[in-house]
Write an enzyme that holds these catalytic residues in place. Structure first.
Site, short mmCIF file in Angstrom:
data_model
loop_
_atom_site.label_atom_id
_atom_site.label_comp_id
_atom_site.label_asym_id
_atom_site.label_seq_id
_atom_site.Cartn_x
_atom_site.Cartn_y
_atom_site.Cartn_z
N LYS B 103 0.88 -1.17 0.00
CA LYS B 103 0.00 0.00 0.00
C LYS B 103 0.92 1.21 0.00
O LYS B 103 1.59 1.50 1.00
CB LYS B 103 -0.91 0.02 1.23
CG LYS B 103 -1.80 1.27 1.23
CD LYS B 103 -2.65 1.41 2.49
CE LYS B 103 -3.14 2.85 2.60
NZ LYS B 103 -3.72 3.14 3.92
N GLY B 164 -7.85 9.44 9.40
CA GLY B 164 -8.16 9.55 10.82
C GLY B 164 -9.20 10.58 11.17
O GLY B 164 -9.48 10.81 12.35
N ALA B 190 -9.38 5.91 3.79
CA ALA B 190 -9.31 7.12 4.62
C ALA B 190 -10.63 7.88 4.62
O ALA B 190 -11.22 8.11 3.57
CB ALA B 190 -8.19 8.06 4.16
N GLY B 191 -11.06 8.26 5.80
CA GLY B 191 -12.24 9.08 5.96
C GLY B 191 -13.45 8.33 6.51
O GLY B 191 -14.32 8.93 7.13
#
Lengths: 68, 265, 265, 68, 265, 265, 68, 68
Positions: B103, B164, B190-191
């Protein structure tokens, strides 16, 4: 002879190999999921015994940590 | 509950590998390794991300937990600011974990943790050339996504909101455009803050969702892991079912004609 | 007033009756009765709403489909503009279907199909007095919800968006205030367009979701019914898991400390 | 005699009961899920046979229909 | 890099030039040149963008309209897909219009018209090196914005939504991050559909707004130009005034204490 | 700045009285009376609301400030929970201030400060019967708004968000439906936090905006009062100008045809 | 001799300068806000009279057009 | 005789009028923007001098206060 291991300077016996560095750090060479780079180049586990660490080298010893 | 077996109902396949779930998890931020272990089990995930850190900063038990869970480990390059750093970290991850999946994160600054498009693309090209299976964490930018695909990435991982933050998907339109721009799998990364966010991602056409803080920092991480798995499944199935068109005006679901007391038919 | 047993864990209980699912379905708008039958099966629902219409406007097969599905029939008063009309329709529904449950709708106009607060409350008081178990379709207004509860309603059914619009939950804040205002179950009614909407309703604390057009007018109604069931379950579990707090700023899920190539610890 | 049945005027035999209205509409009295109101008052199924429909009455005969 | 004089009070200054308005307009899409002329006048703008096109495709009157309006002409590189094309177009614009200002557009595809980060940055570096005053149209990406600033751009122009969509500012959070990331002026470009969008952009801290389709395709372009000018001024002043904090809970603006009929103080 | 004189450009007229501004202000929550005086001046408003409180709780200077500002005083019934209380308070306001205008508030609870539809309507009917000019603060409910209009109210004042929250307009769709439902002026009341909110209200078709906390609790109340006045004007003019249609897809504002370096025309 | 002017091939007299190309296109050389590039290089207005267009050249003649 | 003025009990001289209540509260009767209600009924300013306050009455004396 000296090397910077994980950012900290250490003195090592002349002719030390990667495996000696690990021992000096208190890390068993059988521990799983370890990786070592010397001066930015990964040293495969099979070569730990035979790869000399040059004087002044930068050695990184890492393993998996919690991450996203 | 029903079983769909129709087209499009197959598993998520990345670089030829079929994954058991469309939910991927992070390993960071859990109250304890035990919480992580229980969340992995509850989620049904097949992939968990890890960072690479110097041994003094990487307590030993994590790998065991992940290995026992029987899931694929996906090393990340979190915290890298340049292509060079990311490539070196990716190589360490490959050596440590015996996988060429990575990743790829190359961030532009420590404050927003947003990707740096230029360095990201550079790192992706380099790593693909070295045989890695690259899953880049990227802005929700269809043009950049297409470049990453052209560079040989195995998937793209657009962000819904800053890492985060738990703000969900701030620009659904952009995520939908990413989905239309590439053929490789799109994993929303993310989110995500809660289950409806995960469902929404899938309804936008994403092929999977990676959640980290949403699980780790929930009051009950294992329960939230299960909730996200359901949310991903719900959104996936809704996407396949083809939602009703939204419309500004009301439209009765019971006919007006034939009401008792009304006029003749 | 209902008593919830264990802390949030058990089934949805309305007027002392435990329901097998927190998803309720409508019966209107399906391409065919067969589609309805398959959607009911796929949803796992325990309650389906029906309208009451003059026999010439009510083809006979609907009741059989619903009866075969083994679900509780919930007659509505759709299309009524006054308390008087709604009360008469409710009584017909009780006689026809042998149930004293009624989904009470009293609308203010045919264009928006929005509830008329004054007539709704009047009808609710009358029907409660006649022994009905009243589930009123209402605006997402906590003050009106509290009045309906005080009148003896068994649940309140705030709308997320106009009937048949599929716009989702236009004012989540209002729905959350309704949830805080009453002790009876809150069933989100109207506006649901897809699975993430259903999940969101449950995350706001709703006890259930009624979907009608979202299923009936989906490309594949049965698949969407399953998707909504998953969405309701996802949102419910996420609500119980306690989501992470959202925050404007990013926050790394991989530690910055200990990165290879960094400075000493 | 006449009654308005579901909004339409019909002529019925004098003394017609609810059940006669149903028959005149072609509806079997055994059909399930039916309800009848005469002048706004529900007539229970058990009383269909015995309840006369007044001249000029408004009769509603309903059953479940698709609805949300 | 620009220097802002008094604390936020003065005019928008780009590359040392003080502009009479914080609203910039495009010249495309108007029903007629006369509509354009009236919109320019109504807006009070000091800058209007133009494209460069082969003479057969560029009816002659546009330049006269713009010249008569007494506004600064800002040539763009619309329709360029590569840094090379954009640089050539920028040079043609400089020659044709006698200005070294350029609104730099390098798009990734004709469908989304979104910027290509890599080519954009390359073109910006080249043009800055040739002495251009570069105002790049960019994604709302703070990392890319910082790179563009570092390359010597005189401002950055993040997009609110796709060009010509009128969807407003899809990700206000991203625009706010761009504003925090750079010192050069931030001009919101693309997406503005109406006056409240322009006000919102300024409330997010933007230094100016460029509107094109919002004016040209309004029913009454001149009236909308005036509306946007007011919206920009409104948002600017609100930003400087320091808005009240938003809060989830109500808070009375009339005291509860001392109500007639209440209990003693 | 341009002057529009077209149809629809006239002043806001309530009960036959033309007001000098479409912005109305509250008087509560200011740091000092001096701040209030300066905000009134900066806003250009013609109407300011006041509460009625027992003399021990109502320091004397407020009336002087308002009288000196030369604006119409609009007494409210803030803090009343029943029609009876509201009617009594309205009568006191009429006596104290010599006006039969009243901003009618009847709230359902102290926590949400939301209106109680039933008591509100009752109070409105009573006060209209007593000759008051009634401006009711109401939920954004078109059906209730129509009932209030039918009861003889001179305007309706739907809320955008809870009083004092500054959350803006949580359900723009509902406000637009209110606007369509009645012929009397619609004044957006409660929820406004900043200038773009005020502009948005006007773009939805509202005839005016009442702001209270947004001004009083801004860092610089007078500056925010001016900003809101601009925002109201901006939104009003944009509404009249007729905004461009929003669309999901991009649409170039510079033609693609005729680009230098392209193919022949 | 031939050149591609704004994408279309044209024949020009041997030794033609930029100004000749403009005339051949029916464009007055005094017209404002014009720019010309020959083979990707801008030719300043002051050099239009003295700059020969090479055989086979690609010439672009542009001016401002409506744009956003 | 007693009355509850703005929620607080007060003793008043027998036969006290509204204006006496105001004085007892230290409020000038010329003060602008005042309103008084006795037992829920507004007493207009012109009647302050002539309106007796009944024993046990509830009197409210209000004026404008900051509000939204």
């Amino acid at each position: 002879m000296r090397a910077t291991v994980n950012g900290a300077e250490r003195s090592l016996p002349p002719g030390a190999c990667v495996v000696d560095v690990l021992r000096a750090c208190g890390i068993g060479e059988d521990e799983r999921a370890l990786a070592v780079a010397v001066d930015g180049e990964v040293v495969p586990r099979t070569a730990w015994g035979g790869t000399r660490v040059p004087d002044g080298a930068r050695v990184e010893v890492v393993r998996p940590a919690a991450g996203g | 509950m029903t079983t769909t077996t129709a087209a499009g109902a197959g598993p998520l396949v990345i670089a030829g590998v079929a994954l058991p779930s469309r939910l991927l998890l992070g390993s960071g931020g859990y109250p304890s390794l035990d919480h992580l272990a229980r969340a992995l089990a509850a989620s049904g995930t097949g992939v968990v991300t890890v960072a690479l850190r110097r041994v003094e900063h990487a307590p030993g038990g994590l790998y065991d937990v992940v290995a026992r869970a029987g899931v694929r480990v996906l090393p990340n390059t979190a915290g890298c600011f340049t292509a060079r750093e990311a490539v070196e970290t990716a190589r360490l991850g490959r050596e440590a974990l015996g996988t060429d999946w990575v990743k790829l994160e190359v961030i532009g600054d420590e404050r927003t943790l947003l990707p740096d498009a230029v360095e990201l693309l550079r790192a992706a090209e380099q790593l693909v050339g070295e045989g890695f299976t690259v899953l880049p964490y990227t802005t929700a930018d269809p043009v950049l996504a297409r470049r990453l695909e052209a560079a040989g990435c195995a998937a793209v991982m657009p962000l819904g909101a800053p890492i985060g933050s738990g703000l969900g998907i701030l620009d659904p339109h952009a995520v939908a455009m990413v989905r239309e721009a590439v053929d490789v799998p799109v994993i929303l990364d993310a989110g995500i803050g809660t289950a409806s966010d995960a469902a929404r991602a899938m309804e936008l056409g994403c092929d999977g969702v990676l959640a980290s803080s949403a699980v780790a920092r929930a009051h009950d991480p294992a329960a939230m892991a299960g909730a996200l798995a359901l949310g991903v499944a719900a959104g996936r199935r809704a996407h396949q079912a083809g939602r009703m068109p939204a419309r500004a005006a009301a439209r009765a679901s019971s006919a007006m004609a034939g009401r008792p007391g009304g006029s003749p038919a």
